[in-house]
Motif scaffolding. Structure first.
Motif, PDB file in Angstrom:
ATOM      1  N   VAL A  70    -102.445  17.406-101.709  1.00  0.00           N
ATOM      2  CA  VAL A  70    -101.702  18.324-100.834  1.00  0.00           C
ATOM      3  C   VAL A  70    -100.428  17.657-100.325  1.00  0.00           C
ATOM      4  CG1 VAL A  70    -101.786  19.630 -98.688  1.00  0.00           C
ATOM      5  CG2 VAL A  70    -103.767  19.591-100.165  1.00  0.00           C
ATOM      6  N   LEU A  71    -100.538  16.388 -99.971  1.00  0.00           N
ATOM      7  CA  LEU A  71     -99.347  15.670 -99.481  1.00  0.00           C
ATOM      8  C   LEU A  71     -98.265  15.623-100.551  1.00  0.00           C
ATOM      9  CD1 LEU A  71    -100.447  12.567 -97.410  1.00  0.00           C
ATOM     10  CD2 LEU A  71     -98.922  14.393 -96.711  1.00  0.00           C
ATOM     11  N   SER A  72     -98.675  15.467-101.821  1.00  0.00           N
ATOM     12  CA  SER A  72     -97.665  15.355-102.875  1.00  0.00           C
ATOM     13  C   SER A  72     -96.914  16.673-103.053  1.00  0.00           C
ATOM     14  CB  SER A  72     -98.306  14.909-104.183  1.00  0.00           C
ATOM     15  OG  SER A  72     -99.238  15.864-104.593  1.00  0.00           O
ATOM     16  N   LEU A  73     -97.511  17.781-102.585  1.00  0.00           N
ATOM     17  CA  LEU A  73     -96.788  19.058-102.637  1.00  0.00           C
ATOM     18  C   LEU A  73     -95.562  19.041-101.722  1.00  0.00           C
ATOM     19  CD1 LEU A  73     -99.676  21.689-102.560  1.00  0.00           C
ATOM     20  CD2 LEU A  73     -98.228  21.105-104.489  1.00  0.00           C
ATOM     21  N   TYR A  74     -95.565  18.152-100.730  1.00  0.00           N
ATOM     22  CA  TYR A  74     -94.452  18.094 -99.783  1.00  0.00           C
ATOM     23  C   TYR A  74     -93.137  17.790-100.492  1.00  0.00           C
ATOM     24  CZ  TYR A  74     -97.467  18.088 -95.624  1.00  0.00           C
ATOM     25  OH  TYR A  74     -98.350  18.428 -94.638  1.00  0.00           O
ATOM     26  N   ILE A  75     -93.229  17.132-101.656  1.00  0.00           N
ATOM     27  CA  ILE A  75     -92.016  16.720-102.364  1.00  0.00           C
ATOM     28  C   ILE A  75     -91.223  17.936-102.832  1.00  0.00           C
ATOM     29  CG2 ILE A  75     -92.909  16.532-104.736  1.00  0.00           C
ATOM     30  CD1 ILE A  75     -91.130  13.606-103.348  1.00  0.00           C
ATOM     31  N   THR A  76     -91.908  19.083-103.002  1.00  0.00           N
ATOM     32  CA  THR A  76     -91.197  20.278-103.454  1.00  0.00           C
ATOM     33  C   THR A  76     -90.465  20.989-102.322  1.00  0.00           C
ATOM     34  OG1 THR A  76     -93.054  21.766-103.073  1.00  0.00           O
ATOM     35  CG2 THR A  76     -92.976  20.660-105.210  1.00  0.00           C
ATOM     36  N   LEU A  77     -90.658  20.541-101.082  1.00  0.00           N
ATOM     37  CA  LEU A  77     -90.034  21.215 -99.951  1.00  0.00           C
ATOM     38  C   LEU A  77     -88.593  20.738 -99.775  1.00  0.00           C
ATOM     39  CD1 LEU A  77     -92.940  20.895 -97.378  1.00  0.00           C
ATOM     40  CD2 LEU A  77     -92.543  22.693 -99.035  1.00  0.00           C
ATOM     41  N   GLU A  78     -87.883  21.389 -98.867  1.00  0.00           N
ATOM     42  CA  GLU A  78     -86.523  20.961 -98.567  1.00  0.00           C
ATOM     43  C   GLU A  78     -86.584  19.567 -97.951  1.00  0.00           C
ATOM     44  OE1 GLU A  78     -84.595  22.427 -95.251  1.00  0.00           O
ATOM     45  OE2 GLU A  78     -82.603  22.493 -96.163  1.00  0.00           O
ATOM     46  N   HIS A  79     -85.688  18.675 -98.315  1.00  0.00           N
ATOM     47  CA  HIS A  79     -85.745  17.262 -97.924  1.00  0.00           C
ATOM     48  C   HIS A  79     -87.149  16.722 -98.194  1.00  0.00           C
ATOM     49  CE1 HIS A  79     -81.885  17.852 -96.229  1.00  0.00           C
ATOM     50  NE2 HIS A  79     -82.304  18.627 -95.251  1.00  0.00           N
ATOM     51  N   GLY A  80     -87.624  17.015 -99.400  1.00  0.00           N
ATOM     52  CA  GLY A  80     -89.009  16.727 -99.749  1.00  0.00           C
ATOM     53  C   GLY A  80     -89.420  15.285 -99.552  1.00  0.00           C
ATOM     54  N   LYS A  81     -88.546  14.361 -99.967  1.00  0.00           N
ATOM     55  CA  LYS A  81     -88.911  12.951 -99.874  1.00  0.00           C
ATOM     56  C   LYS A  81     -89.141  12.546 -98.430  1.00  0.00           C
ATOM     57  CE  LYS A  81     -86.711  11.211-104.022  1.00  0.00           C
ATOM     58  NZ  LYS A  81     -85.417  10.749-104.505  1.00  0.00           N
ATOM     59  N   ARG A  82     -88.236  12.995 -97.572  1.00  0.00           N
ATOM     60  CA  ARG A  82     -88.334  12.667 -96.148  1.00  0.00           C
ATOM     61  C   ARG A  82     -89.621  13.260 -95.549  1.00  0.00           C
ATOM     62  NH1 ARG A  82     -87.268   9.809 -91.818  1.00  0.00           N
ATOM     63  NH2 ARG A  82     -86.971  10.983 -89.916  1.00  0.00           N
ATOM     64  N   LYS A  83     -89.921  14.516 -95.932  1.00  0.00           N
ATOM     65  CA  LYS A  83     -91.123  15.162 -95.403  1.00  0.00           C
ATOM     66  C   LYS A  83     -92.383  14.482 -95.921  1.00  0.00           C
ATOM     67  CE  LYS A  83     -89.313  19.529 -94.002  1.00  0.00           C
ATOM     68  NZ  LYS A  83     -88.620  20.693 -94.476  1.00  0.00           N
ATOM     69  N   LEU A  84     -92.327  14.090 -97.198  1.00  0.00           N
ATOM     70  CA  LEU A  84     -93.472  13.376 -97.768  1.00  0.00           C
ATOM     71  C   LEU A  84     -93.683  12.058 -97.028  1.00  0.00           C
ATOM     72  CD1 LEU A  84     -95.593  13.119-100.048  1.00  0.00           C
ATOM     73  CD2 LEU A  84     -93.875  11.942-101.380  1.00  0.00           C
TER      74      LEU A  84
END
Lengths: 272, 318
Positions: free
Chosen positions: B81-95
């Motif tokens: 689930v955490l790796s899905l964060y990479i697809t979000l806006e500013h994904g790396k930062r959110k991850l």
């Protein structure tokens, strides 16, 4: 093997030592009826305005920030052996909700506050697992305590406010306060008033803190560990642990209840 | 005899368990970081277009899987689930922030449970087990409620309890980051929650980010005015905490004062004035939602399969 029921609720009602469910149901029903009866009788039942819903929402937001981002990490400061004596997560929520009921002062705000918080907590962290059991638990085990106090004090939980039946002796209590003079409130509430420490405006918040703090400390262990934990996920019922955690959390709830009520009295003076 | 090195290691482990999560929270994430992972930002990838109702179902199913399976399934799901964060806006930062948050929660709750799990609980969890002792604490650790020894079983048990919450937390934050409060509320309206309560929740969801923002500002201003400046910089976290506590009540008052305007402006637009004056439109379900639903179904099937294979959860929670 643990059986899985609807929405993650194990539905275990026969765990050894669990409180029989009719007792819990009857208590919740009687408490609600009793609340309605007193509120009706002394006329403290009144309709919520839109701004009241806004206040409750704001309070719930603070409870979320507290419970997920501040409280768990404050708990790390507490020596682990003392963890059953002080739980900053629940104490902070208690204090924030006291402030909300001080501002709204209507019967039902305690239950509404817990309900909004519960739904919000599901959105932010718990993901609606175990609902609506948690909603019922929080509203009827905790929220109703605050509502009973509001009803008993006729809409003046901390001695301030315009209840439905204004008494001549009560009306000057709120009026004396310098409404919003500075907007800054010291956390201890020590700057309030100029008279002796337990002057009249302060004695009511102190009593309110005691009256609401004691049942809060008792309701958590009894209802959760004794009934809802086994119902939800087959938790182990250990009455020795329940009684211990009741005694252990009592002092902190009393202290924070009193501090919270004093803050709530100040905030409700400032916000009018 | 208990050697000096052993004492040192014991204290190091203790301080690491308490200090690491605190350090991560206050130093690396901060209130600004929390704001980033709890607030919606406009973007247009898969997860942003999926109906919030499906995401709520997804979170519920994650909860179901995690609570009915062995701990490492929860761990895998948390990472997934955490790796899905990479697809979000500013994904790396959110991850990055999301991982830090989950890690600190994990370390915090692991050390919150593991040293305290009693032998009797463990014997319910693992019937007929022989304790594999990893570490023996100094005897005076008992004052803090520590068990005399740390066993492998206690760690396993605590791991399972910790991973129970992290996967759910990660997927719930996903919902908040990819949908506006109004989209989420339009979804909740399907469950027949009354309008005033939905309104209240919407106010709350908008306020969460304000609370974090104002608290952050309040702390920084107090620091700028010289709070704790005469003391060593190593005491900074303590002053950070003091500033947060002193800023709390003024922040409540400030936001509640603004709340009055919110109430008035809702009233002037006729909120709740008549029965049909306020209404909520439901969100439509599209093709992407069926893809997401397929993932949910796969998760459920996986859950059943895992249980049949014998990796189900057999331990009770305390």
């Amino acid at each position: 093997m643990i059986k899985m029921g609807f929405n993650g609720i194990a539905g275990n009602l026969s765990e050894p030592g669990i409180i029989p469910w009719p007792i819990v149901a009857i208590y919740f029903a009687l408490a609600s009826l009793f609340l309605f009866y007193i509120a009706r009788k002394n006329g403290s039942l009144s309709r919520f305005k839109t701004v009241d819903y806004v206040y409750v929402g704001i309070g719930a937001a603070f409870m979320i920030v507290w419970n997920f981002f501040v409280g768990p990490f404050l708990d790390k400061f507490v020596p682990s052996g003392a963890a059953s004596f002080i739980g900053f997560g629940s104490l902070g929520q208690f204090v924030i909700l006291l402030i909300v009921i001080g501002v709204v002062r209507k019967v039902g705000v305690g239950m509404l506050g817990w309900a909004i918080y519960d739904i919000l907590a599901d959105i932010y962290s718990y993901g609606f697992g175990g609902e609506p059991i948690y909603l019922i638990y929080k509203m009827f085990a905790f929220g109703i305590i605050m509502d009973l106090w509001i009803a008993a004090t006729r809409g003046k939980p901390f001695g301030i406010g315009s209840g439905k039946i204004p008494k001549a002796s009560d009306t000057n209590v709120g009026a004396k306060a310098p409404a919003g003079s500075s907007g800054f409130v010291s956390a201890s509430g020590a700057s309030a008033g100029t008279g002796s420490f337990l002057s009249k405006p302060k004695i009511i918040p102190v009593i309110a803190g005691i009256v609401m703090g004691i049942p809060y400390a008792i309701a958590g262990p009894i209802f959760f560990t004794g009934f809802f934990a086994p119902l939800l996920y087959g938790g182990i019922v250990d009455w020795q642990a329940i009684i211990f955690s009741m005694y252990a959390s009592l002092p902190s709830f009393l202290i924070f209840g009193i501090i919270g009520s004093l803050i709530a009295a100040r905030v409700s003076k400032v916000l009018g | 005899m208990y050697s000096l090195l052993d004492t040192f290691i014991s204290w190091f482990v203790l301080i690491f368990g308490v200090g690491a999560p605190l350090y991560v929270i206050f130093k690396a994430i901060g209130f600004n970081g929390f704001r980033e992972i709890t607030v919606y930002s406009k973007y247009n990838t898969f997860l942003y277009r999926v109906n919030p109702a499906i995401k709520i179902v997804f979170a519920v199913v994650i909860m179901m899987v995690v609570t009915t399976t062995i701990w490492w399934i929860g761990a895998i799901l948390t990472v997934a689930v955490l790796s899905l964060y990479i697809t979000l806006e500013h994904g790396k930062r959110k991850l990055y922030i999301g991982s830090l948050f989950i890690m600190s929660t994990l370390v915090g709750s692991l050390w919150g449970y593991a040293p305290f799990v009693t032998y009797s609980t463990l014997s319910v969890v693992f019937p007929h087990f022989t304790p594999d002792v990893i570490w023996t604490w100094p005897s005076y650790f008992a004052i803090m409620g520590y068990q005399h020894v740390l066993t492998l079983q206690a760690l396993k048990y605590s791991f399972q309890i910790s991973f129970r919450s992290t996967a759910i937390m990660a997927s719930a934050l996903l919902l908040v980051m990819t949908n506006t409060p109004s989209q989420i509320l339009r979804t909740l309206h399907r469950f027949h929650i009354p309008d005033p309560i939905l309104f209240s929740i919407m106010v709350a969801m908008r306020t969460v980010s304000f609370v974090l923002e104002y608290l952050n500002e309040s702390i920084k201003i107090q620091m700028m005015r010289g709070l704790g400046s005469k003391h060593s910089k190593y005491l900074k976290p303590i002053f950070f905490f003091i500033a947060a506590m002193q800023g709390l009540v003024p922040t409540i008052i400030h936001i509640m004062r603004g709340g009055k305007d919110t109430g008035i402006s809702a009233d002037t637009r006729g909120f709740r004035a008549t029965k049909k004056r306020s209404y909520v439109e439901s969100t439509p379900i599209n093709r992407l939602d069926y893809y997401m639903l397929a993932i949910v179904v796969i998760l459920v099937v996986m859950d059943v399969a895992i249980n049949i294979m014998g990796f189900g959860r057999t331990i009770p929670y305390n």
